[in-house]
Enzyme design. Structure first.
Site, short mmCIF file in Angstrom:
data_model
loop_
_atom_site.label_atom_id
_atom_site.label_comp_id
_atom_site.label_asym_id
_atom_site.label_seq_id
_atom_site.Cartn_x
_atom_site.Cartn_y
_atom_site.Cartn_z
N TYR A 143 1.23 -1.45 -0.11
CA TYR A 143 -0.16 0.19 0.27
C TYR A 143 1.00 1.60 -0.10
CZ TYR A 143 -2.73 3.65 2.11
OH TYR A 143 -3.02 5.63 2.56
N LYS B 149 1.50 4.30 -2.75
CA LYS B 149 1.59 5.87 -2.49
C LYS B 149 2.40 6.34 -3.26
CE LYS B 149 -2.08 7.02 -0.22
NZ LYS B 149 -3.58 7.66 -1.16
#
Length: 345
Positions: free
Chosen positions: A144, A148
């Site tokens: 994740y 990002k």
């Protein structure tokens, strides 16, 4: 021939507006007199005057239809960090963001405010009063975070004041508040299953938790201060409550507030981290045979046992940011909003 609607400075689109943060953002924008549309894969609620456009982030045609006449876009769509779906993270955070940028440029949108994450600079080791000039994590704590980082780079590098296309990134940390679908429900579920008896480390590590309305305040300030001559162009900003708190004290306040016992027994950080690492390696080895999803991961151990708090000095200086809701009031309001999760005696 269709006439193009002239972009209005008070007409905005919230991409991901059905989510936890997105809904608060929509509500606050309406209160400030903005005309608001939402683009999301689902419609989570109804509000007078808000138009919902349902579609896939990678569908440029659907995005363009929602952006008609808008001058400002808030991009806060992202899968939950806990979902552990690599393909989904890549599709939404990277491919979807590329499509958003292309659609915004084609539609004549002038400003994009991205919801990034303070974890883009975190590698699982202590960060104390971290500034925005810290380098991006070379070893991100999870996929994740890795996506990002790429997402934030795409958005900030797209900033072009000469062409009238301005971008800024907001990096919140530890968002919480009423209606939160993650932190409080997961914490209570763990407590009900008897998994909140232990705390990791010596319990002194300081962490930022940020009340959701303060995160929204930072987003709107950034949008309103973002001009071709402003220092915000192409920059990232930490937005927190500016009140670092001991990680386990914060968790205990939520648990005790809802009638559960606070963690009492200490486990050595290094030992727990090594065990989590071994379990993670075992899961990788067994992945071809069976799919396991352990809640006990090196990333979660690191988040629970290290210092990670950030400076808001740049946001204070460049956009006049100050938290609107104190940590104490935020915790009280959050606990009071979950009567259905309260422990029944």
């Amino acid at each position: 021939m269709a006439t193009r609607i002239r972009p209005s400075s008070k007409r905005c689109v919230v991409i991901g507006g059905s989510g936890f943060l997105g809904r608060y953002l929509v509500e606050q924008l309406l209160d400030r007199g903005y005309s608001v549309s939402v683009f999301d894969i689902r419609q989570g609620y109804e509000l007078p005057g808000v138009t919902f456009h349902l579609g896939d982030l990678c569908d440029k045609g659907a995005l363009l239809a929602s952006l008609e006449g808008a001058s400002l876009v808030f991009h806060c769509a992202s899968p939950a960090p806990s979902c552990d779906d690599h393909a989904l993270f890549h599709r939404v955070n990277i491919d979807g963001t590329r499509t958003v940028l292309q659609a915004c440029q084609e539609a004549g949108v002038q400003k994009i405010v991205l919801t990034s994450s303070a974890s883009v600079v975190y590698e699982g080791t202590d960060i104390k009063n971290g500034m925005e000039d810290l380098p991006y994590a070379k070893k991100p704590i999870d996929y994740y975070t890795e996506t990002k980082i790429q997402q934030e780079r795409l958005v900030l590098e797209a900033c072009d004041p000469e062409k009238g296309f301005l971008t800024v990134a907001i990096r919140p940390h530890g968002i919480f508040g009423p209606r939160d679908p993650q932190l409080v429900p997961i914490l209570v579920d763990a407590a009900r299953r008897g998994k909140m008896k232990f705390l990791i480390g010596d319990g002194t590590n300081l962490v930022d938790f940020t009340f959701v309305e303060n995160v929204v305040h930072g987003h709107i300030l950034a949008a309103e201060r973002l001009r071709p001559d402003s220092p915000l162009c192409g920059k990232a900003y930490h937005i927190t409550n500016d009140e670092p708190v001991r990680f386990w004290d914060f968790m205990s306040q939520i648990l005790v507030g809802l009638g559960y016992d606070a963690p009492r027994y200490r486990l050595p950080y290094r030992l727990v981290y090594v065990l989590a690492l071994l379990l993670w390696l075992l899961v990788l080895l067994l992945r071809p045979v069976m799919k396991l999803r352990p809640t006990f991961t090196p990333m979660r151990v690191a988040l629970a046992g290290t210092h990670h708090y950030y400076s808001c000095a740049r946001a204070k200086q460049d956009m006049g940011y100050q938290p609107l809701v104190s940590l104490k009031d935020g915790v009280t309001r959050t606990v009071e909003s979950y009567p259905h999760l309260r422990r029944v005696a």
